[in-house]
Design an enzyme around this catalytic site. Structure first.
Site, PDB file in Angstrom:
ATOM      1  CD1 TRP A   1     -62.959 -64.883  21.187  1.00 30.08           C
ATOM      2  CD2 TRP A   1     -61.909 -65.620  23.027  1.00 30.08           C
ATOM      3  NE1 TRP A   1     -61.668 -64.445  21.139  1.00 30.08           N
ATOM      4  CE2 TRP A   1     -60.996 -64.884  22.253  1.00 30.08           C
ATOM      5  CE3 TRP A   1     -61.478 -66.183  24.237  1.00 30.08           C
ATOM      6  CZ2 TRP A   1     -59.666 -64.683  22.642  1.00 30.08           C
ATOM      7  CZ3 TRP A   1     -60.163 -65.994  24.629  1.00 30.08           C
ATOM      8  CH2 TRP A   1     -59.267 -65.248  23.839  1.00 30.08           C
ATOM      9  N   GLY A   2     -67.865 -65.187  23.547  1.00 31.94           N
ATOM     10  CA  GLY A   2     -69.077 -65.693  24.198  1.00 31.94           C
ATOM     11  C   GLY A   2     -68.869 -66.109  25.647  1.00 31.94           C
TER      12      GLY A   2
ATOM     13  CG  ASP B   1     -59.397 -61.081  20.397  1.00 33.81           C
ATOM     14  OD1 ASP B   1     -60.257 -61.798  20.926  1.00 33.81           O
ATOM     15  OD2 ASP B   1     -58.585 -61.517  19.548  1.00 33.81           O
TER      16      ASP B   1
ATOM     17  CG  ASP C   1     -60.221 -67.608  16.974  1.00 36.15           C
ATOM     18  OD1 ASP C   1     -60.914 -67.008  17.816  1.00 36.15           O
ATOM     19  OD2 ASP C   1     -59.041 -67.311  16.710  1.00 36.15           O
TER      20      ASP C   1
HETATM   21  C1  GLA Z   1     -58.239 -64.285  18.617  1.00 33.76           C
HETATM   22  C2  GLA Z   1     -59.484 -63.823  17.849  1.00 33.76           C
HETATM   23  C3  GLA Z   1     -59.229 -63.915  16.357  1.00 33.76           C
HETATM   24  C4  GLA Z   1     -58.006 -63.083  15.970  1.00 33.76           C
HETATM   25  C5  GLA Z   1     -56.798 -63.514  16.791  1.00 33.76           C
HETATM   26  C6  GLA Z   1     -55.616 -62.591  16.610  1.00 33.76           C
HETATM   27  O1  GLA Z   1     -57.985 -65.633  18.449  1.00 33.76           O
HETATM   28  O2  GLA Z   1     -60.608 -64.569  18.238  1.00 33.76           O
HETATM   29  O3  GLA Z   1     -60.372 -63.473  15.644  1.00 33.76           O
HETATM   30  O4  GLA Z   1     -58.307 -61.727  16.195  1.00 33.76           O
HETATM   31  O5  GLA Z   1     -57.108 -63.535  18.188  1.00 33.76           O
HETATM   32  O6  GLA Z   1     -54.523 -62.956  17.397  1.00 33.76           O
END
Ligand code: GLA
Length: 375
Positions: A161-162, A126, A183
């Site tokens: 996240w792109g 992430d 998300d």
């Molecule tokens: C980010 C990611 C989610 C999840 C959360 C966990 O927001 O994009 O998919 O993994 O973190 O904290």
């Protein structure tokens, strides 16, 4: 390591957030097998954020939370593997995970070895707390190298996240899947906006590296960690069909222990899953974008059949269109399309020249088409 289809499985985040523990994860492993999800292809069990202690150990290694996972991660890994499943875990390339736990920035090679020692098969990386002046592409490359050198085949699920135009380079640095958006939440507007934002990125889909549009919300029905009002059945159908059409990984986020029949049948829809897992991974082609009101697409499958799909992104009933000459099938070809509805299994018979279904608000229609010679 090369993968030849998008991964499928279950992840703890959407429903449980930080409320995870050994018993829960093992129960999910039991249920994914018992309830037929594994047979349908869902074979990864993935623990997301909030699994570790707040401090590394004296050797600088990550350690799992002893209260949540009293027997350690290798124990969970062995259990998951004993069920014929694969095990996924989570870290970040930043200095803390999104929920504030220790993360892999600067520790990439140490952490990859730790994950390999637990025999994981999948790592979500992430983007939480990523240092502003660090080089995003370089860090994901470092993580990919660390995994390649870990001594174990580990699917690299990159999740930035792109940001930094990553859809254009995640494949080249070694990611098997790449999260292309922020998300997902459990609502129509959330998945609709994710979907619409990825139409321009269709050409980047290829065998071995898949655009991850985030986890599925089917079956969440307004509950859980990413609750946002929930969706109607029609909307969940659209979400699932569109994720299959774009060959996004299919990672269930709902509590599979007690899904209602509608959600379960949708998640187990064999015909839609076949599209998602199609080995050719040809990007689908946008036929029309009617000013963001409705969209239509075609996709060529590895067996030569085509998918025709229509999605009404608006709040009004509308009519979707595909004129066959617009997809390259001449009016005088003497060829028609034998179409089957992939939600109902009903045959539409042989269709010629065009297909223009009425679309209820937020509805998706999706068909498999075979070419047939006309008499
Ligand atoms: C980010 C990611 C989610 C999840 C959360 C966990 O927001 O994009 O998919 O993994 O973190 O904290």
């Amino acid at each position: 390591m090369i993968i030849n289809k998008p991964p499928m499985g279950w992840n703890s985040w959407n429903t449980f957030g930080a409320e995870i523990n050994e018993e829960l994860i093992m129960e999910m492993a039991d249920k994914i097998v018992e309830l037929g999800y594994k047979d349908a292809g869902y074979d990864y069990i993935i623990i997301d954020d909030c699994w570790s202690e707040m401090q590394r150990n004296e050797n600088g290694e990550l350690v799992c939370d002893k209260k949540k996972f009293p027997h350690g991660m290798k124990y969970i890994s062995d259990y998951i593997h004993s069920k014929g499943l694969k095990f996924g875990m989570y870290t970040c390339v930043g200095v803390k995970t999104c929920a504030g736990y220790p993360s892999s920035f600067g520790y990439e090679f140490i952490d990859a070895k730790t994950f390999a020692s637990w025999e994981i098969d999948y790592l979500k990386c992430d983007f939480g707390y990523f240092p502003f002046n660090a080089d995003c592409k370089q860090i994901y490359k470092t993580m990919a190298m660390a995994l390649q050198n870990s001594g174990r085949d580990i699917l690299f699920s990159a999740c930035n996240w792109g940001r930094h135009d990553s859809v254009k380079w995640m494949n080249s640095i070694g990611a098997h899947t790449y999260r292309s958006t922020g998300d997902i939440f459990d609502s129509f507007t959330s998945f609709r906006d994710i979907f619409v934002s990825q139409v321009k990125n269709l050409p980047y889909t290829s065998i071995g590296s898949y655009n991850d549009m985030d986890m599925l919300i089917v079956g969440m029905n307004g509950k859980g960690n990413v609750a946002q009002g929930g969706c109607t059945e029609e909307e969940y159908k659209s979400h699932f069909a569109l994720w299959c059409l774009f060959q996004s990984p299919l990672i269930i986020g709902a509590d599979i222990r007690n899904l209602d029949d509608f959600s379960k049948n949708l998640l187990l829809n064999k015909e839609l899953i076949k599209i998602n897992q199609d080995s050719a991974a040809r990007p689908c082609q946008l036929v029309y974008d009617a000013n963001g009101i409705w969209y239509s697409f075609i996709k060529e499958l590895s067996d030569g059949d085509y998918i025709l799909a229509y999605f009404n992104a608006s709040d009004e009933e509308t009519q979707g269109q595909i004129f066959f000459y617009d997809i390259g099938l001449p009016v005088y070809s003497k060829v028609g399309l034998k179409m089957t509805d992939l939600f109902t299994g009903e045959s539409l018979g042989v269709v010629t020249e065009s297909y223009t279904p009425t679309l209820a608000p937020h509805c998706c229609k999706i068909y498999r088409a075979k070419f047939v010679d006309l008499p």
